[in-house]
Write a protein that holds these residues in place. Sequence first.
Motif, mmCIF file in Angstrom:
data_model
loop_
_atom_site.group_PDB
_atom_site.id
_atom_site.type_symbol
_atom_site.label_atom_id
_atom_site.label_comp_id
_atom_site.label_asym_id
_atom_site.label_seq_id
_atom_site.Cartn_x
_atom_site.Cartn_y
_atom_site.Cartn_z
ATOM 1 N N SER A 176 -9.171 4.723 -3.432
ATOM 2 C CA SER A 176 -7.858 5.418 -2.759
ATOM 3 C C SER A 176 -6.514 4.882 -2.800
ATOM 4 O O SER A 176 -5.517 5.836 -2.613
ATOM 5 C CB SER A 176 -8.138 4.780 -1.340
ATOM 6 N N ALA A 177 -6.309 3.782 -3.435
ATOM 7 C CA ALA A 177 -4.837 3.417 -3.704
ATOM 8 C C ALA A 177 -4.224 4.098 -4.774
ATOM 9 O O ALA A 177 -3.027 4.337 -4.924
ATOM 10 C CB ALA A 177 -4.978 1.995 -4.267
ATOM 11 N N ALA A 178 -5.097 4.656 -5.793
ATOM 12 C CA ALA A 178 -4.618 5.529 -6.910
ATOM 13 C C ALA A 178 -3.810 6.883 -6.464
ATOM 14 O O ALA A 178 -2.976 7.295 -7.010
ATOM 15 C CB ALA A 178 -5.842 5.920 -7.550
ATOM 16 N N ASN A 179 -4.136 7.274 -5.288
ATOM 17 C CA ASN A 179 -3.113 8.515 -4.611
ATOM 18 C C ASN A 179 -1.885 7.798 -4.014
ATOM 19 O O ASN A 179 -1.077 8.685 -3.674
ATOM 20 C CB ASN A 179 -4.062 9.149 -3.509
ATOM 21 N N SER A 180 -1.691 6.601 -3.774
ATOM 22 C CA SER A 180 -0.395 5.943 -3.184
ATOM 23 C C SER A 180 0.502 5.465 -4.117
ATOM 24 O O SER A 180 1.584 5.061 -3.690
ATOM 25 C CB SER A 180 -0.822 5.301 -2.011
ATOM 26 N N PHE A 181 0.122 5.039 -5.361
ATOM 27 C CA PHE A 181 0.781 4.215 -6.398
ATOM 28 C C PHE A 181 0.913 5.095 -7.704
ATOM 29 O O PHE A 181 -0.119 5.632 -8.176
ATOM 30 C CB PHE A 181 0.265 2.889 -6.440
ATOM 31 N N ASN A 182 1.989 5.052 -8.431
ATOM 32 C CA ASN A 182 1.919 5.511 -9.549
ATOM 33 C C ASN A 182 1.581 4.764 -10.806
ATOM 34 O O ASN A 182 1.105 5.511 -11.681
ATOM 35 C CB ASN A 182 3.650 5.943 -10.081
ATOM 36 N N GLU A 183 1.207 3.548 -10.430
ATOM 37 C CA GLU A 183 0.632 2.861 -11.481
ATOM 38 C C GLU A 183 -0.073 1.508 -10.991
ATOM 39 O O GLU A 183 0.348 1.086 -9.891
ATOM 40 C CB GLU A 183 1.550 2.289 -12.650
ATOM 41 N N ILE A 184 -1.161 1.075 -11.682
ATOM 42 C CA ILE A 184 -2.095 0.123 -10.858
ATOM 43 C C ILE A 184 -2.262 -1.150 -12.091
ATOM 44 O O ILE A 184 -2.724 -0.391 -13.251
ATOM 45 C CB ILE A 184 -3.480 0.491 -10.404
ATOM 46 N N ILE A 185 -2.205 -1.987 -11.723
ATOM 47 C CA ILE A 185 -2.393 -3.470 -12.922
ATOM 48 C C ILE A 185 -3.566 -3.805 -12.363
ATOM 49 O O ILE A 185 -3.608 -4.382 -10.916
ATOM 50 C CB ILE A 185 -1.241 -4.213 -12.969
ATOM 51 N N VAL A 236 1.928 2.826 3.369
ATOM 52 C CA VAL A 236 1.921 1.702 2.326
ATOM 53 C C VAL A 236 1.946 2.702 1.213
ATOM 54 O O VAL A 236 0.715 2.873 0.796
ATOM 55 C CB VAL A 236 1.122 0.639 2.426
ATOM 56 N N LYS A 237 2.913 2.516 0.150
ATOM 57 C CA LYS A 237 3.037 3.272 -1.064
ATOM 58 C C LYS A 237 4.124 2.779 -1.904
ATOM 59 O O LYS A 237 4.933 1.932 -1.489
ATOM 60 C CB LYS A 237 2.969 4.730 -0.967
ATOM 61 N N GLY A 238 4.138 3.127 -3.126
ATOM 62 C CA GLY A 238 5.068 2.595 -4.054
ATOM 63 C C GLY A 238 4.757 3.019 -5.646
ATOM 64 O O GLY A 238 4.063 3.770 -5.686
ATOM 65 N N GLU A 239 5.536 2.127 -6.308
ATOM 66 C CA GLU A 239 5.486 2.300 -7.786
ATOM 67 C C GLU A 239 4.421 1.621 -8.411
ATOM 68 O O GLU A 239 3.587 2.349 -9.157
ATOM 69 C CB GLU A 239 6.754 2.069 -8.582
ATOM 70 N N THR A 240 4.271 0.445 -8.031
ATOM 71 C CA THR A 240 3.066 -0.525 -8.690
ATOM 72 C C THR A 240 2.263 -1.234 -7.656
ATOM 73 O O THR A 240 2.867 -1.697 -6.631
ATOM 74 C CB THR A 240 3.801 -1.399 -9.477
ATOM 75 N N VAL A 265 6.460 -6.524 -7.871
ATOM 76 C CA VAL A 265 5.924 -5.102 -7.501
ATOM 77 C C VAL A 265 6.002 -4.781 -5.953
ATOM 78 O O VAL A 265 6.013 -5.679 -5.362
ATOM 79 C CB VAL A 265 4.453 -5.160 -7.823
ATOM 80 N N ASP A 266 5.366 -3.540 -5.806
ATOM 81 C CA ASP A 266 5.408 -3.142 -4.231
ATOM 82 C C ASP A 266 4.220 -3.538 -3.668
ATOM 83 O O ASP A 266 4.404 -3.692 -2.351
ATOM 84 C CB ASP A 266 5.368 -1.489 -4.201
ATOM 85 N N CYS A 267 3.227 -3.851 -4.308
ATOM 86 C CA CYS A 267 1.896 -4.006 -3.309
ATOM 87 C C CYS A 267 0.952 -4.933 -4.310
ATOM 88 O O CYS A 267 0.796 -4.863 -5.256
ATOM 89 C CB CYS A 267 1.278 -2.772 -2.945
ATOM 90 N N LEU A 268 0.300 -5.968 -3.618
ATOM 91 C CA LEU A 268 -0.513 -6.807 -3.956
ATOM 92 C C LEU A 268 -1.731 -6.674 -3.165
ATOM 93 O O LEU A 268 -1.758 -6.839 -1.975
ATOM 94 C CB LEU A 268 -0.276 -8.345 -3.756
ATOM 95 N N LEU A 269 -2.792 -6.391 -3.734
ATOM 96 C CA LEU A 269 -4.240 -6.349 -3.236
ATOM 97 C C LEU A 269 -4.965 -7.321 -3.894
ATOM 98 O O LEU A 269 -5.065 -7.521 -4.988
ATOM 99 C CB LEU A 269 -4.876 -4.839 -3.603
ATOM 100 N N THR A 270 -5.813 -8.078 -2.830
ATOM 101 C CA THR A 270 -6.843 -9.306 -3.166
ATOM 102 C C THR A 270 -8.036 -9.192 -2.330
ATOM 103 O O THR A 270 -7.550 -9.369 -1.142
ATOM 104 C CB THR A 270 -5.956 -10.609 -3.262
ATOM 105 N N LYS A 313 7.734 -7.912 -4.363
ATOM 106 C CA LYS A 313 9.180 -7.940 -4.248
ATOM 107 C C LYS A 313 9.432 -8.170 -2.742
ATOM 108 O O LYS A 313 8.518 -7.935 -1.993
ATOM 109 C CB LYS A 313 9.848 -6.715 -4.743
ATOM 110 N N PRO A 314 10.711 -8.615 -2.377
ATOM 111 C CA PRO A 314 10.905 -8.570 -0.800
ATOM 112 C C PRO A 314 10.597 -7.255 -0.388
ATOM 113 O O PRO A 314 11.184 -6.371 -1.014
ATOM 114 C CB PRO A 314 12.237 -9.111 -0.896
ATOM 115 N N GLY A 315 10.111 -7.359 0.702
ATOM 116 C CA GLY A 315 9.616 -5.807 1.579
ATOM 117 C C GLY A 315 8.243 -5.291 1.166
ATOM 118 O O GLY A 315 7.982 -4.106 1.567
ATOM 119 N N GLY A 316 7.748 -6.004 -0.136
ATOM 120 C CA GLY A 316 6.552 -5.506 -0.611
ATOM 121 C C GLY A 316 5.312 -5.896 0.251
ATOM 122 O O GLY A 316 5.424 -6.853 1.281
ATOM 123 N N HIS A 317 4.054 -5.327 -0.119
ATOM 124 C CA HIS A 317 3.171 -5.665 1.075
ATOM 125 C C HIS A 317 1.957 -6.274 0.277
ATOM 126 O O HIS A 317 1.452 -5.946 -0.824
ATOM 127 C CB HIS A 317 2.509 -4.256 1.568
#
Length: 284
Positions: A94-103, A75-79, A178-183, A209-213
């Motif tokens: 850890s997530a900072a190594n898999s995504f280009n930006e984090i909100i 699991v990785k992506g842009e945001t 976005v590509d991924c939602l963490l909660t 987004k569709p296909g996002g995680h």
Amino acid sequence: MSKATRKSNTRLRKKHFSNDKLNMLVDTLAAHAEEINQQNLKREVQQRKKEIWEEVARNVSAVCTTLRTVKDCGVKGETLIDMGAGPCTIQLLSAANSFNEIIVADYTERNCRELEKWWKNEPGAFDFTAFAKRVCEMEGNRQTWIEMEENLRRTIKQVLRCDITKCNPLAPIVLTPVDCLLTNFCTENVCTDEKSFCEYLKNMTSVLKPGGHLILTALLECTVNIMGKHRLPSFPLTESFARIALIDTGFAIRYFKVLPSTDDSPEPLTDHTGILFVLARKEL
């Protein structure tokens, strides 16, 4: 002055002297008792803080273990958006190594301010060093904890307010999906029943987004969270209902694991029976 008068004055002075000494003694004992009470209270507070941080450390280790599993799943992506982050950033190391930006987003202004202080490395920001070192160990020490924190600071781009009870939880801001939602430990502590759990889950995941995680951690069968003198209610989420809710919201479950509770402290902060970890892909 007569002899009788002198005797009377002497007795009066002795009486006053005796009362003054007694008052001083009472004041001294009261001050000493207060000092003892304060020392006992301080010890109790320190012990409680230790118990709280031990619980936090267990949860952090569990979340980090899940994120490592997620990384293994590719699991990785842009945001990535972390919604309901609280005042913490350690879950994102850890997530900072898999995504280009984090909100990073949270409901309360105070939590957002704490996030900003850490992000901008301002004086008075909370020191997460001990937790960052633990994450480094779990990551195999490929980076120093200082490098890990600085990498996360560079990757975080925004700190926003959110409200998962709204259709657009980031309103009035509208983001490109976005590509991924963490909660983590969010939805079950906001909703009141199965219907509102599904509703708030749908609101949160609308940013994907569709296909996002979706990466979700939740307390299972928890009815209360103890915060100091406050007892905050929680929806007692079950494994079976969590599966149904995810599928009904349009997700394909890729990873679903339960870590049983190991909290045996005499005054636990919650009554949960376990922690649920989910990785799911948005199909709709």
